[in-house]
Design an enzyme around this catalytic site. Structure first.
Site, PDB file in Angstrom:
ATOM      1  N   GLY A  68       0.844  -1.183   0.000  1.00 46.25           N
ATOM      2  CA  GLY A  68       0.000   0.000   0.000  1.00 46.25           C
ATOM      3  C   GLY A  68       0.880   1.234   0.000  1.00 46.25           C
ATOM      4  O   GLY A  68       2.040   1.176   0.435  1.00 46.25           O
ATOM      5  N   GLN A  73       2.935   9.962   1.341  1.00 50.78           N
ATOM      6  CA  GLN A  73       4.237   9.292   1.419  1.00 50.78           C
ATOM      7  C   GLN A  73       5.172   9.655   0.273  1.00 50.78           C
ATOM      8  O   GLN A  73       6.365   9.357   0.332  1.00 50.78           O
ATOM      9  CB  GLN A  73       4.057   7.767   1.469  1.00 50.78           C
ATOM     10  CG  GLN A  73       3.383   7.288   2.753  1.00 50.78           C
ATOM     11  CD  GLN A  73       3.312   5.788   2.787  1.00 50.78           C
ATOM     12  OE1 GLN A  73       2.375   5.198   2.249  1.00 50.78           O
ATOM     13  NE2 GLN A  73       4.306   5.159   3.396  1.00 50.78           N
ATOM     14  N   CYS A 126       6.008   0.109   7.753  1.00 49.64           N
ATOM     15  CA  CYS A 126       5.599   1.232   6.915  1.00 49.64           C
ATOM     16  C   CYS A 126       6.799   1.674   6.088  1.00 49.64           C
ATOM     17  O   CYS A 126       7.908   1.797   6.612  1.00 49.64           O
ATOM     18  CB  CYS A 126       5.122   2.377   7.802  1.00 49.64           C
ATOM     19  SG  CYS A 126       4.656   3.852   6.877  1.00 49.64           S
ATOM     20  N   LEU A 127       6.553   1.931   4.807  1.00 49.08           N
ATOM     21  CA  LEU A 127       7.641   2.364   3.926  1.00 49.08           C
ATOM     22  C   LEU A 127       8.223   3.706   4.373  1.00 49.08           C
ATOM     23  O   LEU A 127       9.350   4.031   4.021  1.00 49.08           O
ATOM     24  CB  LEU A 127       7.134   2.471   2.481  1.00 49.08           C
ATOM     25  CG  LEU A 127       6.679   1.145   1.849  1.00 49.08           C
ATOM     26  CD1 LEU A 127       6.037   1.398   0.488  1.00 49.08           C
ATOM     27  CD2 LEU A 127       7.841   0.170   1.736  1.00 49.08           C
ATOM     28  N   HIS A 168      -4.363   1.115   7.522  1.00 44.06           N
ATOM     29  CA  HIS A 168      -3.022   1.733   7.555  1.00 44.06           C
ATOM     30  C   HIS A 168      -2.941   2.885   6.542  1.00 44.06           C
ATOM     31  O   HIS A 168      -2.468   3.975   6.867  1.00 44.06           O
ATOM     32  CB  HIS A 168      -1.976   0.649   7.259  1.00 44.06           C
ATOM     33  CG  HIS A 168      -0.564   1.127   7.255  1.00 44.06           C
ATOM     34  ND1 HIS A 168       0.388   0.659   8.140  1.00 44.06           N
ATOM     35  CD2 HIS A 168       0.086   2.018   6.449  1.00 44.06           C
ATOM     36  CE1 HIS A 168       1.549   1.269   7.900  1.00 44.06           C
ATOM     37  NE2 HIS A 168       1.400   2.077   6.868  1.00 44.06           N
ATOM     38  N   GLU A 169      -3.437   2.633   5.323  1.00 44.40           N
ATOM     39  CA  GLU A 169      -3.322   3.662   4.274  1.00 44.40           C
ATOM     40  C   GLU A 169      -4.265   4.832   4.531  1.00 44.40           C
ATOM     41  O   GLU A 169      -3.896   5.990   4.327  1.00 44.40           O
ATOM     42  CB  GLU A 169      -3.570   3.055   2.892  1.00 44.40           C
ATOM     43  CG  GLU A 169      -2.591   1.944   2.500  1.00 44.40           C
ATOM     44  CD  GLU A 169      -1.129   2.290   2.718  1.00 44.40           C
ATOM     45  OE1 GLU A 169      -0.756   3.479   2.567  1.00 44.40           O
ATOM     46  OE2 GLU A 169      -0.349   1.384   3.069  1.00 44.40           O
ATOM     47  N   HIS A 172      -2.846   7.144   7.056  1.00 45.74           N
ATOM     48  CA  HIS A 172      -1.844   8.072   6.508  1.00 45.74           C
ATOM     49  C   HIS A 172      -2.499   9.389   6.067  1.00 45.74           C
ATOM     50  O   HIS A 172      -1.905  10.459   6.187  1.00 45.74           O
ATOM     51  CB  HIS A 172      -1.152   7.461   5.287  1.00 45.74           C
ATOM     52  CG  HIS A 172       0.093   6.678   5.609  1.00 45.74           C
ATOM     53  ND1 HIS A 172       1.165   7.230   6.243  1.00 45.74           N
ATOM     54  CD2 HIS A 172       0.424   5.387   5.361  1.00 45.74           C
ATOM     55  CE1 HIS A 172       2.121   6.307   6.383  1.00 45.74           C
ATOM     56  NE2 HIS A 172       1.693   5.171   5.862  1.00 45.74           N
TER      57      HIS A 172
HETATM   58 ZN    ZN Z   1       2.687   3.396   5.875  1.00 49.02          ZN
END
Ligand code: ZN
Length: 214
Positions: A68, A73, A126-127, A168-169, A172
């Site tokens: 995701g 991000q 998380c990226l 999660h997304e 964000h």
């Molecule tokens: Zn994330």
């Protein structure tokens, strides 16, 4: 809706990002854009630019690799995210985590609400917080509403791992990182994850690190 003759500052920002070609740079925790509430999408990008931006998010998510990616991000404060999970994991992990394949989806202006009281706790990462994972207890099932990339209404119930991904997304887009919801005693480096915590559930990590599971 914006028109090509009235390009918005966000559109300029996105054009600039896309000019580089290939995967977009992912911003890490500490960047204010990850802590702001993203703007609802309301035509700030004209359809062709939106399509190019969504494609760049998809390419960036694949390259990372991740399951995701939310627009903040890559430094863009719009309520847009992409998800996709091939779920190439062992059977026992798939069963324990409800990690079923999730086809590519675009979420525009998403929001979610829990369905039922069941919660599930698993390590997630998380990226934008590279190198770490932590256990997050989340509603096991959620109802997601919003739009797709063509402006069509989205109203769907997600459960298991896909429910975790959409939460999660969407978080964000509200300026929330998974660490805000995590059991901090579970915080584990990538190395510790690989060497110790590959079990299908975090039960052993909870006992060894001293944190509670729902
Ligand atoms: Zn994330």
């Amino acid at each position: 809706m914006g028109t090509p003759s009235e390009r918005t500052p966000l559109a300029d920002r996105v054009e600039e990002l896309l000019a580089g070609g290939g995967p977009l740079p992912i911003v890490a925790a500490g960047e204010p854009v990850l802590r702001r509430r993203a703007e609802p999408f309301d035509g700030q990008l004209e359809p062709a630019l939106l399509a190019r931006f969504v494609e760049a998010l998809r390419v960036t998510m694949h390259a990372a690799p991740g399951v995701g990616l939310a627009a903040p991000q890559v430094g863009v404060g719009l309520r847009i995210a992409v998800i996709e999970d091939p779920a190439t994991v062992p059977d026992e992990v798939r069963v324990a985590r409800g990690r079923v394949p999730q086809p590519f989806r675009v979420l525009v202006n998403p929001s979610y609400e829990p369905v039922g009281a069941a919660r599930a706790a698993f390590f997630e990462g998380c990226l934008s917080v590279p190198g770490w994972q932590a256990v997050v207890a989340r509603p096991e099932t959620v109802r997601l509403t919003g739009l797709d990339e063509h402006g069509r209404p989205l109203d769907e119930v997600f459960t298991g791992w896909p429910a975790r991904i959409v939460q999660h997304e969407t978080d964000h887009l509200d300026g929330t990182l998974y660490l805000d919801r995590a059991e901090l005693r579970s915080l584990a480096s990538g190395r510790a994850m690989a060497e110790r915590w590959t079990q299908p559930t975090p039960a052993e990590a909870a006992a060894e690190l001293g944190f509670d599971l729902p």
